[in-house]
Design a protein around this motif. Structure first.
Motif, short mmCIF file in Angstrom:
data_model
loop_
_atom_site.label_atom_id
_atom_site.label_comp_id
_atom_site.label_asym_id
_atom_site.label_seq_id
_atom_site.Cartn_x
_atom_site.Cartn_y
_atom_site.Cartn_z
N LEU A 149 43.08 -32.30 45.22
CA LEU A 149 43.29 -30.87 45.49
C LEU A 149 41.98 -30.12 45.30
O LEU A 149 41.12 -30.57 44.54
CB LEU A 149 44.33 -30.30 44.53
N ALA B 113 39.58 -27.97 43.43
CA ALA B 113 39.56 -27.70 42.00
C ALA B 113 38.16 -27.32 41.56
O ALA B 113 37.20 -27.42 42.32
CB ALA B 113 40.04 -28.93 41.23
N THR C 288 39.14 -28.19 33.34
CA THR C 288 39.41 -28.38 34.76
C THR C 288 40.54 -27.47 35.22
O THR C 288 41.45 -27.15 34.46
CB THR C 288 39.80 -29.84 35.06
N SER C 289 40.49 -27.05 36.48
CA SER C 289 41.55 -26.21 37.03
C SER C 289 42.75 -27.04 37.49
O SER C 289 43.80 -26.48 37.78
CB SER C 289 41.01 -25.37 38.20
N ASP C 290 42.59 -28.35 37.56
CA ASP C 290 43.67 -29.27 37.95
C ASP C 290 43.72 -30.40 36.92
O ASP C 290 42.72 -31.08 36.71
CB ASP C 290 43.39 -29.83 39.35
#
Length: 164
Positions: free
Chosen positions: A100, A102, A148-150
């Motif tokens: 995805l 990120a 991390t964003s994911d």
């Protein structure tokens, strides 16, 4: 020889700290201080929120390496006994990849100076890479945190410092 002693000290003190747990970085077989960084990246301990990946996002940094995390998934970080007071700058590099779009935010901090931060964009299906150079005055004991964003994002990290 001075560089070998510093590298051995830094590698021996390196730990990966992820959420509620910590893991000791395994480095070399201990027979030669020059091999202190070894070829085995830091590994997670039981109970951490992140997990060790199965690949290698960043390759081993070689003799200039102070810290190497080959592949980690999710938030994490590391601490080290320090960089050499040689006057040479320290380079922090992060590479990331996932399924995805990120981002991964890196914060490098020492007790003696303001933290240095940078963000790496991690495009889906590709590897994003970013690095920053930290001035020599910030060398010494350090911590590196990665957010991390994911939670499924894979990342690798190296901290390097040339011998001279």
């Amino acid at each position: 020889m001075k560089r070998r002693a510093v590298a051995w000290t830094a590698a021996a003190a390196a730990v990966v700290a992820v959420a509620a747990g910590t893991a000791i970085a395994r480095h070399g077989d201990g027979s030669d201080p020059a091999d202190a960084l070894g070829t085995t990246p830091a590994t997670p301990s039981p109970g951490t929120s992140g997990t060790s990946g199965t690949g290698e996002i960043l390759p081993h940094p070689g003799p200039d390496g102070l810290l190497w995390i080959g592949d980690w998934i999710g938030n994490g970080g590391a601490a080290s006994g320090g960089a050499s007071p040689s006057g040479q700058p320290v380079t922090v590099t992060l590479a990331c990849r996932g399924d995805l779009p990120a981002k991964a935010k890196v914060v490098f901090s020492t007790a003696s100076d303001d933290p240095v931060e940078f963000t790496v964009t991690c495009p889906p299906g590709a590897t994003g890479t970013g690095s920053t150079t930290v001035r020599a005055a910030q060398a010494g004991s350090f911590e590196v945190g990665v957010t991390t964003s994911d939670p499924g994002l894979h990342w690798g990290l190296t901290v390097t410092q040339p011998d001279s």
